[in-house]
Design a protein around this motif. Sequence first.
Motif, PDB file in Angstrom:
ATOM      1  N   GLU A 319     -94.374   3.562 -26.217  1.00 27.84           N
ATOM      2  CA  GLU A 319     -94.999   2.335 -25.718  1.00 27.84           C
ATOM      3  C   GLU A 319     -96.270   2.659 -24.941  1.00 27.84           C
ATOM      4  N   LEU A 320     -97.243   1.779 -25.066  1.00 24.23           N
ATOM      5  CA  LEU A 320     -98.495   1.897 -24.331  1.00 24.23           C
ATOM      6  C   LEU A 320     -98.552   0.801 -23.278  1.00 24.23           C
ATOM      7  N   PHE A 321     -98.873   1.181 -22.047  1.00 21.71           N
ATOM      8  CA  PHE A 321     -99.014   0.230 -20.946  1.00 21.71           C
ATOM      9  C   PHE A 321    -100.475   0.236 -20.497  1.00 21.71           C
ATOM     10  N   VAL A 322    -101.072  -0.950 -20.451  1.00 25.52           N
ATOM     11  CA  VAL A 322    -102.470  -1.094 -20.074  1.00 25.52           C
ATOM     12  C   VAL A 322    -102.582  -2.124 -18.961  1.00 25.52           C
ATOM     13  N   THR A 323    -103.321  -1.790 -17.910  1.00 25.77           N
ATOM     14  CA  THR A 323    -103.577  -2.780 -16.870  1.00 25.77           C
ATOM     15  C   THR A 323    -104.916  -3.461 -17.132  1.00 25.77           C
ATOM     16  N   ASP A 324    -105.026  -4.686 -16.647  1.00 23.78           N
ATOM     17  CA  ASP A 324    -106.247  -5.479 -16.770  1.00 23.78           C
ATOM     18  C   ASP A 324    -106.656  -5.903 -15.369  1.00 23.78           C
ATOM     19  N   ALA A 325    -107.860  -5.496 -14.934  1.00 21.35           N
ATOM     20  CA  ALA A 325    -108.326  -5.848 -13.595  1.00 21.35           C
ATOM     21  C   ALA A 325    -108.781  -7.301 -13.503  1.00 21.35           C
ATOM     22  N   VAL A 326    -109.030  -7.954 -14.633  1.00 23.43           N
ATOM     23  CA  VAL A 326    -109.392  -9.366 -14.766  1.00 23.43           C
ATOM     24  C   VAL A 326    -110.754  -9.679 -14.131  1.00 23.43           C
ATOM     25  N   SER A 327    -110.878  -9.520 -12.817  1.00 20.01           N
ATOM     26  CA  SER A 327    -112.150  -9.852 -12.157  1.00 20.01           C
ATOM     27  C   SER A 327    -112.544  -8.860 -11.075  1.00 20.01           C
ATOM     28  N   TYR A 328    -111.727  -7.860 -10.819  1.00 17.77           N
ATOM     29  CA  TYR A 328    -111.888  -6.877  -9.739  1.00 17.77           C
ATOM     30  C   TYR A 328    -111.620  -7.462  -8.356  1.00 17.77           C
ATOM     31  N   GLY A 329    -111.478  -8.793  -8.260  1.00 21.09           N
ATOM     32  CA  GLY A 329    -111.260  -9.392  -6.952  1.00 21.09           C
ATOM     33  C   GLY A 329    -110.018 -10.242  -6.858  1.00 21.09           C
ATOM     34  N   SER A 330    -109.345 -10.458  -7.985  1.00 22.38           N
ATOM     35  CA  SER A 330    -108.120 -11.262  -8.015  1.00 22.38           C
ATOM     36  C   SER A 330    -106.983 -10.424  -8.585  1.00 22.38           C
ATOM     37  N   ASN A 331    -105.789 -10.985  -8.600  1.00 25.62           N
ATOM     38  CA  ASN A 331    -104.647 -10.257  -9.165  1.00 25.62           C
ATOM     39  C   ASN A 331    -104.905  -9.894 -10.616  1.00 25.62           C
ATOM     40  N   GLY A 332    -104.447  -8.697 -10.983  1.00 25.51           N
ATOM     41  CA  GLY A 332    -104.583  -8.242 -12.350  1.00 25.51           C
ATOM     42  C   GLY A 332    -103.296  -8.439 -13.137  1.00 25.51           C
ATOM     43  N   ALA A 333    -103.180  -7.732 -14.251  1.00 29.29           N
ATOM     44  CA  ALA A 333    -102.003  -7.863 -15.111  1.00 29.29           C
ATOM     45  C   ALA A 333    -101.681  -6.517 -15.731  1.00 29.29           C
ATOM     46  N   LEU A 334    -100.432  -6.361 -16.127  1.00 25.12           N
ATOM     47  CA  LEU A 334    -100.013  -5.200 -16.913  1.00 25.12           C
ATOM     48  C   LEU A 334     -99.492  -5.691 -18.251  1.00 25.12           C
ATOM     49  N   TYR A 335     -99.932  -5.046 -19.333  1.00 26.37           N
ATOM     50  CA  TYR A 335     -99.499  -5.369 -20.691  1.00 26.37           C
ATOM     51  C   TYR A 335     -98.717  -4.188 -21.255  1.00 26.37           C
ATOM     52  N   ALA A 336     -97.613  -4.507 -21.917  1.00 29.71           N
ATOM     53  CA  ALA A 336     -96.811  -3.488 -22.603  1.00 29.71           C
ATOM     54  C   ALA A 336     -96.918  -3.715 -24.103  1.00 29.71           C
ATOM     55  N   PHE A 337     -97.258  -2.656 -24.843  1.00 26.82           N
ATOM     56  CA  PHE A 337     -97.357  -2.711 -26.302  1.00 26.82           C
ATOM     57  C   PHE A 337     -96.364  -1.722 -26.908  1.00 26.82           C
ATOM     58  N   ASP A 338     -95.748  -2.121 -28.024  1.00 27.40           N
ATOM     59  CA  ASP A 338     -94.836  -1.196 -28.690  1.00 27.40           C
ATOM     60  C   ASP A 338     -95.641  -0.120 -29.413  1.00 27.40           C
ATOM     61  N   LYS A 339     -94.944   0.811 -30.043  1.00 21.96           N
ATOM     62  CA  LYS A 339     -95.634   1.958 -30.637  1.00 21.96           C
ATOM     63  C   LYS A 339     -96.498   1.593 -31.837  1.00 21.96           C
ATOM     64  N   THR A 340     -96.380   0.348 -32.319  1.00 19.08           N
ATOM     65  CA  THR A 340     -97.254  -0.114 -33.407  1.00 19.08           C
ATOM     66  C   THR A 340     -98.456  -0.881 -32.878  1.00 19.08           C
TER      67      THR A 340
END
Length: 361
Positions: A319-340
């Motif tokens: 699995e690949l986990f990627v964070t998204d800073a969105v705006s650098y000043g607000s809450n971000g997010a974490l995305y989980a992707f399967d191996k495909t």
Amino acid sequence: MKQFNLKALLVATTLTAILASCSKDKTPTPEIPAAERAGIYVLNEGGFRSNNSTLTYYDFASKAIIPNIFSVTNAGAELGDTGNDVQVYGSKMYIVVNYSSTIEVVNPKTAKSIKQIELRDAGVGRQPRIIVFNKNKAFISTYDGKVAVLDTASLAVEKFINVGRNPEQMVIANGKLYVANSGGLDSFTAIGPDKTVSVIDLATLTETKKIEVGLNPINIAADAYGDVYVISYGTDYPAKPVLTIINNSTDVVKSSASIDAGYAADFVVNGDLAYYITDAGKVKVYDVKTDVVSKENFISDGTALVLPYALAIDSTTGELFVTDAVSYGSNGALYAFDKTGKKEYSFTVGINPGSIAFVNK
């Protein structure tokens, strides 16, 4: 480009990079039993000099999210200013807090504090950046041109090793510690950034040489084929960075070429493949065996990220986990992707989510 003095450097600089191609002979590695994961931690840097770093925890079994678990577990205590790195090693988790110049050592299963280690010289913060481990030692790069050596049993700093200016990421390969010396704080001065990688002998804990690479090296990784990869960002970002490949047997540069990595984008190696984020919001896949890009975007289902910031691969699941800073000043997010490359789930994390760590059951 990432916020001033966050995960990459306290300076916005930039790049020109490298890709090369050659055949390799793989070094055999022992089979390691797969770990059973309990959950994942995301270290959120917060804003530079805002004293608002947080630690988010996500439990895989219950799907529960604890947004500020360090504060919750430690009676309201806060991490401090600009959390830069989080790593689990043995029975402890280490949280590097850059501008506060502290290392928080916690129980990885609870985030309960074990000890706070201050890294200061005559009262001046050393600004720790990255932590790596070898046997019973932890090595911490500090912006005052040192690598601190920490005993993981006593949690005492044993010595400081002189390296280059403003060292950033480090990697261990072939009995040596490779340190990317960025010199990033001098990027816009007459001095200019550093352009070296320090090589430290792990047996003697001394620097044995410096290898010249591109200007402002920040990211560094190693594969199982005897190569060390260094991404340097120059002083003219968003011009392309430079990827330098070093043979870890001879410590000689094999090749140097441009690469379209986003600023301070981690180069994460897992087996025969490496992953890195581009300025276009893609996660490219690079084959370390052949030294070519094998996939233009790992994300296969069209999921769009605004400001992808950090990534990690779970070697037990692919699995690949990627964070998204969105705006650098607000809450971000974490995305989980399967191996495909298909999205499994996502959830909200804190401001500038810059580092990811897995915890086992």
